[in-house]
Design a protein around this motif. Sequence first.
Motif, mmCIF file in Angstrom:
data_model
loop_
_atom_site.group_PDB
_atom_site.id
_atom_site.type_symbol
_atom_site.label_atom_id
_atom_site.label_comp_id
_atom_site.label_asym_id
_atom_site.label_seq_id
_atom_site.Cartn_x
_atom_site.Cartn_y
_atom_site.Cartn_z
ATOM 1 N N GLN A 1 19.604 -18.552 40.853
ATOM 2 C CA GLN A 1 18.438 -17.662 40.833
ATOM 3 C C GLN A 1 18.258 -17.000 42.200
ATOM 4 O OE1 GLN A 1 16.863 -16.978 38.116
ATOM 5 N NE2 GLN A 1 15.256 -15.700 38.959
ATOM 6 N N ARG A 2 18.425 -17.755 43.274
ATOM 7 C CA ARG A 2 18.289 -17.189 44.620
ATOM 8 C C ARG A 2 19.363 -16.147 44.880
ATOM 9 N NH1 ARG A 2 17.939 -22.838 47.143
ATOM 10 N NH2 ARG A 2 15.878 -23.473 46.476
ATOM 11 N N ALA A 3 20.595 -16.438 44.446
ATOM 12 C CA ALA A 3 21.683 -15.486 44.638
ATOM 13 C C ALA A 3 21.416 -14.199 43.864
ATOM 14 C CB ALA A 3 23.003 -16.097 44.183
ATOM 15 N N PHE A 4 20.861 -14.325 42.672
ATOM 16 C CA PHE A 4 20.538 -13.138 41.878
ATOM 17 C C PHE A 4 19.471 -12.294 42.558
ATOM 18 C CE2 PHE A 4 17.823 -11.122 38.696
ATOM 19 C CZ PHE A 4 18.749 -10.268 38.125
ATOM 20 N N VAL A 5 18.430 -12.932 43.074
ATOM 21 C CA VAL A 5 17.354 -12.202 43.752
ATOM 22 C C VAL A 5 17.891 -11.497 44.992
ATOM 23 C CG1 VAL A 5 15.177 -12.492 44.999
ATOM 24 C CG2 VAL A 5 15.538 -13.673 42.837
ATOM 25 N N LYS A 6 18.772 -12.167 45.731
ATOM 26 C CA LYS A 6 19.356 -11.571 46.931
ATOM 27 C C LYS A 6 20.203 -10.350 46.577
ATOM 28 C CE LYS A 6 22.212 -12.778 50.910
ATOM 29 N NZ LYS A 6 23.024 -13.837 51.531
ATOM 30 N N ALA A 7 21.003 -10.457 45.532
ATOM 31 C CA ALA A 7 21.828 -9.328 45.102
ATOM 32 C C ALA A 7 20.966 -8.168 44.617
ATOM 33 C CB ALA A 7 22.787 -9.774 43.997
ATOM 34 N N ALA A 8 19.882 -8.471 43.949
ATOM 35 C CA ALA A 8 18.988 -7.411 43.473
ATOM 36 C C ALA A 8 18.360 -6.667 44.648
ATOM 37 C CB ALA A 8 17.906 -7.999 42.573
ATOM 38 N N LYS A 9 17.966 -7.382 45.686
ATOM 39 C CA LYS A 9 17.396 -6.735 46.871
ATOM 40 C C LYS A 9 18.415 -5.823 47.551
ATOM 41 C CE LYS A 9 13.933 -10.211 48.027
ATOM 42 N NZ LYS A 9 13.529 -11.237 49.004
ATOM 43 N N GLN A 10 19.663 -6.309 47.660
ATOM 44 C CA GLN A 10 20.698 -5.490 48.283
ATOM 45 C C GLN A 10 20.959 -4.233 47.463
ATOM 46 O OE1 GLN A 10 24.034 -8.099 48.683
ATOM 47 N NE2 GLN A 10 23.258 -9.081 50.544
ATOM 48 N N SER A 11 20.945 -4.377 46.159
ATOM 49 C CA SER A 11 21.167 -3.228 45.284
ATOM 50 C C SER A 11 20.054 -2.195 45.443
ATOM 51 C CB SER A 11 21.250 -3.695 43.834
ATOM 52 O OG SER A 11 21.386 -2.611 42.965
ATOM 53 N N LYS A 12 18.814 -2.659 45.557
ATOM 54 C CA LYS A 12 17.696 -1.745 45.755
ATOM 55 C C LYS A 12 17.829 -0.996 47.075
ATOM 56 C CE LYS A 12 14.208 -4.098 43.011
ATOM 57 N NZ LYS A 12 12.924 -4.809 43.038
ATOM 58 N N LYS A 13 18.289 -1.688 48.118
ATOM 59 C CA LYS A 13 18.463 -1.033 49.416
ATOM 60 C C LYS A 13 19.519 0.060 49.332
ATOM 61 C CE LYS A 13 17.097 -4.887 52.367
ATOM 62 N NZ LYS A 13 17.545 -5.880 53.359
ATOM 63 N N ARG A 14 20.616 -0.207 48.619
ATOM 64 C CA ARG A 14 21.675 0.782 48.476
ATOM 65 C C ARG A 14 21.171 2.016 47.738
ATOM 66 N NH1 ARG A 14 25.825 -2.812 45.925
ATOM 67 N NH2 ARG A 14 25.781 -4.464 47.431
ATOM 68 N N HIS A 15 20.380 1.799 46.680
ATOM 69 C CA HIS A 15 19.867 2.928 45.914
ATOM 70 C C HIS A 15 18.885 3.760 46.729
ATOM 71 C CE1 HIS A 15 21.760 2.234 42.067
ATOM 72 N NE2 HIS A 15 21.505 0.940 42.195
ATOM 73 N N LYS A 16 18.137 3.138 47.612
ATOM 74 C CA LYS A 16 17.201 3.884 48.454
ATOM 75 C C LYS A 16 17.959 4.775 49.422
ATOM 76 C CE LYS A 16 13.264 0.759 48.315
ATOM 77 N NZ LYS A 16 12.421 -0.158 49.072
ATOM 78 N N LYS A 17 19.065 4.283 49.973
ATOM 79 C CA LYS A 17 19.851 5.079 50.904
ATOM 80 C C LYS A 17 20.464 6.284 50.216
ATOM 81 C CE LYS A 17 21.050 1.293 54.008
ATOM 82 N NZ LYS A 17 22.120 0.429 54.505
ATOM 83 N N LYS A 18 20.937 6.116 48.994
ATOM 84 C CA LYS A 18 21.545 7.216 48.261
ATOM 85 C C LYS A 18 20.505 8.251 47.845
ATOM 86 C CE LYS A 18 25.437 4.650 46.373
ATOM 87 N NZ LYS A 18 26.095 4.164 45.153
#
Length: 120
Positions: free
Chosen positions: A63-80
Amino acid sequence: MNARNIFVFTLILLAMIGLGTSLFGNPLGLARQLLITAAVIGIIYFVYKRWFSGRRTGNSNEQRAFVKAAKQSKKRHKKKSTSKPQVSNVSKKRSIRKKSNAKLTVIEGKKNKKNNRASF
């Protein structure tokens, strides 16, 4: 009406009659029964949420790994998304088309003319 509907209707009717007689005969006893029933249902719900629903979600490390990956994905989408408005201005300029020189004519149809058909 099928047998199931008749059974449910009869059950609801008997429950309403019982509730009405309890309300007029012993209102304090009815209130106590309702509070006890609500407390038991609340305890069962709490136990179910606490122990049984937690096991379905999986390992807490997963669950922690999933939350961490989701946060990273959101950061990438904000940059794009910050660079996209500049691209959209260029695409607006390209979307303007020239008018074609084709001559179109309207062909008159027979909508206004009455048909001489035999009505059946």
